[in-house]
Write a protein that holds these residues in place. Structure first.
Motif, PDB file in Angstrom:
ATOM      1  N   ASN A  41      13.546 -55.234 -28.858  1.00 21.83           N
ATOM      2  CA  ASN A  41      14.813 -55.018 -28.156  1.00 21.83           C
ATOM      3  C   ASN A  41      15.684 -56.240 -28.392  1.00 21.83           C
ATOM      4  OD1 ASN A  41      16.946 -54.467 -26.507  1.00 21.83           O
ATOM      5  ND2 ASN A  41      15.773 -54.295 -24.615  1.00 21.83           N
ATOM      6  N   GLY A  42      16.616 -56.148 -29.316  1.00 20.81           N
ATOM      7  CA  GLY A  42      17.430 -57.306 -29.686  1.00 20.81           C
ATOM      8  C   GLY A  42      16.588 -58.296 -30.454  1.00 20.81           C
ATOM      9  N   SER A  43      16.264 -59.422 -29.821  1.00 13.99           N
ATOM     10  CA  SER A  43      15.358 -60.389 -30.445  1.00 13.99           C
ATOM     11  C   SER A  43      14.065 -60.525 -29.642  1.00 13.99           C
ATOM     12  CB  SER A  43      16.048 -61.760 -30.543  1.00 13.99           C
ATOM     13  OG  SER A  43      16.344 -62.246 -29.242  1.00 13.99           O
ATOM     14  N   LYS A  44      13.865 -59.668 -28.659  1.00  8.58           N
ATOM     15  CA  LYS A  44      12.704 -59.762 -27.778  1.00  8.58           C
ATOM     16  C   LYS A  44      11.645 -58.728 -28.165  1.00  8.58           C
ATOM     17  CE  LYS A  44      14.263 -62.870 -24.797  1.00  8.58           C
ATOM     18  NZ  LYS A  44      13.630 -64.175 -24.592  1.00  8.58           N
ATOM     19  N   ASP A  45      10.412 -59.215 -28.324  1.00  8.23           N
ATOM     20  CA  ASP A  45       9.289 -58.306 -28.567  1.00  8.23           C
ATOM     21  C   ASP A  45       8.849 -57.691 -27.243  1.00  8.23           C
ATOM     22  OD1 ASP A  45       9.037 -58.807 -31.353  1.00  8.23           O
ATOM     23  OD2 ASP A  45       8.077 -60.719 -30.900  1.00  8.23           O
ATOM     24  N   ILE A  46       8.665 -56.381 -27.257  1.00  2.00           N
ATOM     25  CA  ILE A  46       8.291 -55.644 -26.051  1.00  2.00           C
ATOM     26  C   ILE A  46       6.879 -55.088 -26.240  1.00  2.00           C
ATOM     27  CG2 ILE A  46       8.920 -53.820 -24.442  1.00  2.00           C
ATOM     28  CD1 ILE A  46      11.056 -56.017 -24.769  1.00  2.00           C
ATOM     29  N   ILE A  47       5.957 -55.462 -25.352  1.00  2.00           N
ATOM     30  CA  ILE A  47       4.584 -54.970 -25.467  1.00  2.00           C
ATOM     31  C   ILE A  47       4.531 -53.470 -25.189  1.00  2.00           C
ATOM     32  CG2 ILE A  47       2.286 -55.051 -24.445  1.00  2.00           C
ATOM     33  CD1 ILE A  47       2.649 -57.991 -23.950  1.00  2.00           C
ATOM     34  N   VAL A  48       3.887 -52.745 -26.089  1.00  2.00           N
ATOM     35  CA  VAL A  48       3.701 -51.299 -25.924  1.00  2.00           C
ATOM     36  C   VAL A  48       2.311 -51.007 -25.380  1.00  2.00           C
ATOM     37  CG1 VAL A  48       3.647 -49.058 -27.087  1.00  2.00           C
ATOM     38  CG2 VAL A  48       5.315 -50.789 -27.790  1.00  2.00           C
ATOM     39  N   THR A  49       1.300 -51.474 -26.094  1.00  2.00           N
ATOM     40  CA  THR A  49      -0.070 -51.179 -25.688  1.00  2.00           C
ATOM     41  C   THR A  49      -1.031 -52.125 -26.394  1.00  2.00           C
ATOM     42  OG1 THR A  49      -1.735 -49.433 -25.499  1.00  2.00           O
ATOM     43  CG2 THR A  49      -0.453 -49.477 -27.523  1.00  2.00           C
ATOM     44  N   LYS A  50      -2.234 -52.198 -25.869  1.00  2.00           N
ATOM     45  CA  LYS A  50      -3.290 -53.017 -26.455  1.00  2.00           C
ATOM     46  C   LYS A  50      -4.458 -52.117 -26.797  1.00  2.00           C
ATOM     47  CE  LYS A  50      -6.209 -57.066 -25.392  1.00  2.00           C
ATOM     48  NZ  LYS A  50      -6.498 -58.112 -24.381  1.00  2.00           N
ATOM     49  N   GLU A  51      -5.024 -52.286 -27.988  1.00  2.00           N
ATOM     50  CA  GLU A  51      -6.147 -51.462 -28.426  1.00  2.00           C
ATOM     51  C   GLU A  51      -7.285 -52.350 -28.918  1.00  2.00           C
ATOM     52  OE1 GLU A  51      -6.495 -48.266 -28.136  1.00  2.00           O
ATOM     53  OE2 GLU A  51      -4.453 -47.762 -27.502  1.00  2.00           O
ATOM     54  N   GLN A  52      -8.477 -51.795 -28.868  1.00  2.00           N
ATOM     55  CA  GLN A  52      -9.646 -52.486 -29.393  1.00  2.00           C
ATOM     56  C   GLN A  52     -10.118 -51.828 -30.678  1.00  2.00           C
ATOM     57  OE1 GLN A  52     -12.581 -52.831 -26.151  1.00  2.00           O
ATOM     58  NE2 GLN A  52     -11.981 -54.980 -26.018  1.00  2.00           N
ATOM     59  N   SER A  53     -10.754 -52.639 -31.506  1.00  2.00           N
ATOM     60  CA  SER A  53     -11.228 -52.165 -32.798  1.00  2.00           C
ATOM     61  C   SER A  53     -12.374 -51.166 -32.649  1.00  2.00           C
ATOM     62  CB  SER A  53     -11.695 -53.360 -33.630  1.00  2.00           C
ATOM     63  OG  SER A  53     -12.408 -52.937 -34.763  1.00  2.00           O
ATOM     64  N   LYS A  54     -12.325 -50.142 -33.478  1.00  3.05           N
ATOM     65  CA  LYS A  54     -13.447 -49.211 -33.622  1.00  3.05           C
ATOM     66  C   LYS A  54     -13.813 -49.183 -35.097  1.00  3.05           C
ATOM     67  CE  LYS A  54     -12.124 -46.346 -29.661  1.00  3.05           C
ATOM     68  NZ  LYS A  54     -11.701 -44.997 -29.193  1.00  3.05           N
ATOM     69  N   ASN A  55     -14.912 -49.861 -35.418  1.00  5.25           N
ATOM     70  CA  ASN A  55     -15.331 -49.981 -36.824  1.00  5.25           C
ATOM     71  C   ASN A  55     -14.234 -50.610 -37.683  1.00  5.25           C
ATOM     72  OD1 ASN A  55     -17.845 -48.716 -36.282  1.00  5.25           O
ATOM     73  ND2 ASN A  55     -16.834 -46.706 -36.401  1.00  5.25           N
ATOM     74  N   SER A  56     -13.628 -51.683 -37.139  1.00  7.14           N
ATOM     75  CA  SER A  56     -12.583 -52.438 -37.839  1.00  7.14           C
ATOM     76  C   SER A  56     -11.316 -51.628 -38.082  1.00  7.14           C
ATOM     77  CB  SER A  56     -13.112 -52.989 -39.179  1.00  7.14           C
ATOM     78  OG  SER A  56     -14.195 -53.851 -38.959  1.00  7.14           O
ATOM     79  N   VAL A  57     -11.069 -50.653 -37.230  1.00  7.15           N
ATOM     80  CA  VAL A  57      -9.855 -49.835 -37.300  1.00  7.15           C
ATOM     81  C   VAL A  57      -9.197 -49.838 -35.924  1.00  7.15           C
ATOM     82  CG1 VAL A  57      -8.889 -47.536 -37.681  1.00  7.15           C
ATOM     83  CG2 VAL A  57     -10.745 -48.373 -39.148  1.00  7.15           C
ATOM     84  N   TRP A  58      -7.889 -50.060 -35.911  1.00  2.00           N
ATOM     85  CA  TRP A  58      -7.111 -49.977 -34.683  1.00  2.00           C
ATOM     86  C   TRP A  58      -6.134 -48.820 -34.819  1.00  2.00           C
ATOM     87  CZ3 TRP A  58      -8.525 -54.274 -37.211  1.00  2.00           C
ATOM     88  CH2 TRP A  58      -9.205 -55.277 -36.496  1.00  2.00           C
ATOM     89  N   THR A  59      -6.081 -47.969 -33.806  1.00  3.81           N
ATOM     90  CA  THR A  59      -5.177 -46.819 -33.822  1.00  3.81           C
ATOM     91  C   THR A  59      -4.320 -46.846 -32.557  1.00  3.81           C
ATOM     92  OG1 THR A  59      -6.768 -45.496 -35.067  1.00  3.81           O
ATOM     93  CG2 THR A  59      -4.988 -44.312 -33.947  1.00  3.81           C
TER      94      THR A  59
END
Length: 428
Positions: A41-59
């Motif tokens: 948003n403009g120059s500000k990063d907005i957190i959407v969500t946090k995920e953990q790896s599943k077999n070295s894959v993040w979705t």
């Protein structure tokens, strides 16, 4: 009741249609579990969500339409990757070494195209002028002349071949960057051109990363003597109570903070505080960050991560008549010249029961450790650079930044430079 069911089905179908995923794959030896997805948003990063790896894959599943810049941050290894969304699935493969990202392979069409365009733009800016200078020395009939002509032609290609319907964000970003911000553009945009664009642009202005550099270009175009009237004209056109008007106001306050234009910052910060409309989250965060560090405010507490030269668990646990808080970095040239001056006066400060607390915006642990070995005061760092938690809390825009607190952790001074610190303690 039947109508409600029908409406629910329509909304569910729309949600499914709007949703896209961001998928990242890393090698198995990449020692990271967590990843955080951000929008812009403009120059500000907005957190959407946090995920953990599943077999070295993040979705990451994004539940609504979004066109613009995004980033994924790996907090434990301090890696960041940038990407874009055109409301379609994003697929990225990472190549890593020693828990650092070596290369990013964009496997979806939009990000691959954007990456190639930006690499080409960099080469065009750095290499094309040199090639144009030497081209007259080589005939087109020679092998080198032919290769030179081909490379000039390749680097001279514009964005005309981008399908706006297929790639709306890429088209938007590159078209407007070239028009307003490119150093190679021979026709400079006027202040009126910039005002019209900011006023009439769609929502991709906020998600494109173009807004802040556009505002800086606007202020520069107006000249130093005309900054105030230029801003008033812009905010009047945008209507400062609107979401865009508030975002622009927030950006301007930050810009004035960065460039130490304190009179203008205070003027427009007061304007923001006195707004009678509903305040957007973006402007609210700017107001909060500034209120945290006003003279007389209680400096928000900070829980130390891995502190040196103290057994205190938090900033408030440190007992002293006065505390000097320094936000700094081992890569900061001004810090390199200013902090040794504090070191020479450290014993004098201790006799006044003043304690120095350094909070570093470093990323490299080795560089940080080597530097703080010379500083006997309290030191701590999250080793996350500008992703550190305290940058927003304490409204940090540059290093070094200083605060002086009293025994009750209230802010009693905000020195601009180390000389101001020494003068405050009558040590200069």
């Amino acid at each position: 009741m039947k109508k409600i069911y029908i409406l629910s089905a329509v909304l569910a179908a729309f949600s499914l249609h709007a949703q896209f995923t961001v998928t990242l794959q890393a090698p198995a030896d990449f020692k990271e579990q967590d990843a955080i997805l951000y929008t812009l948003n403009g120059s500000k990063d907005i957190i959407v969500t946090k995920e953990q790896s599943k077999n070295s894959v993040w979705t990451f599943k994004y539940p609504k339409n979004y066109m613009g810049m995004m980033k994924v941050y790996f907090p434990n290894t301090n890696n960041t990757i940038s990407l874009i969304s055109e409301n379609k699935n994003v697929n990225i493969k990472l190549e890593t070494q020693n828990n650092k990202i070596k290369d990013i392979v964009y496997q979806d069409e939009a990000n691959d195209m954007m990456n190639r365009l930006q690499e080409g733009a960099q080469k065009k800016e750095l290499i094309l002028p040199a090639l144009m200078q030497i081209k007259d020395y080589y005939k087109d009939t020679t092998d080198f002349g032919k290769a030179l002509k081909s490379e000039i032609g390749r680097l001279s290609v514009g964005i005309d071949n981008i399908d706006q319907n297929q790639h709306p964000f890429i088209y938007y970003y590159n078209t407007n960057y070239n028009k307003f911000l490119s150093a190679n553009n021979s026709t400079k945009a006027t202040t009126e051109d910039i005002v019209n664009f900011i006023d009439k642009s769609n929502d991709m202005l906020e998600t494109s990363s173009l807004l802040r550099p556009l505002l800086v270009a606007y202020l520069n175009a107006g000249g130093n003597a005309n900054v105030g009237p230029s801003i008033d004209n812009l905010l009047d056109r945008l209507k400062v109570e609107t979401p865009r008007g508030q975002t622009v106001l927030s950006e301007l306050i930050d810009i004035f903070d960065i460039y130490e234009m304190n009179e203008l910052k205070d003027k427009y910060l007061t304007l923001a505080k006195n707004l009678k409309c509903t305040i957007t989250d973006r402007l609210a965060s700017t107001l909060k960050a500034n209120s945290n560090v006003e003279i007389g405010a209680a400096f928000p507490n900070y829980k130390f991560q891995s502190p040196l030269n103290t057994t205190a668990k938090s900033l408030y646990d440190v007992k002293a008549d006065q505390k000097i808080i320094i936000f700094w970095s081992s890569t900061c040239s001004h810090c390199e010249s200013e902090l040794p001056q504090l070191l020479t006066k450290y014993n004098d400060l201790k006799t006044k029961n003043a304690q120095i607390i350094g909070l570093s915006l470093d990323v490299d642990k080795e560089a940080y450790t080597k530097k703080v070995a010379a500083f006997p005061w309290i030191n701590d760092s999250e080793l996350k650079g500008w992703n550190s938690s305290y940058t927003d809390t304490y409204n940090i825009h540059a290093t070094p930044t200083y605060f002086i607190l009293d025994a009750n952790n209230k802010i009693i001074s905000k020195p601009n430079h180390v000389g101001d610190v020494l003068e405050y303690f009558k040590l200069k």
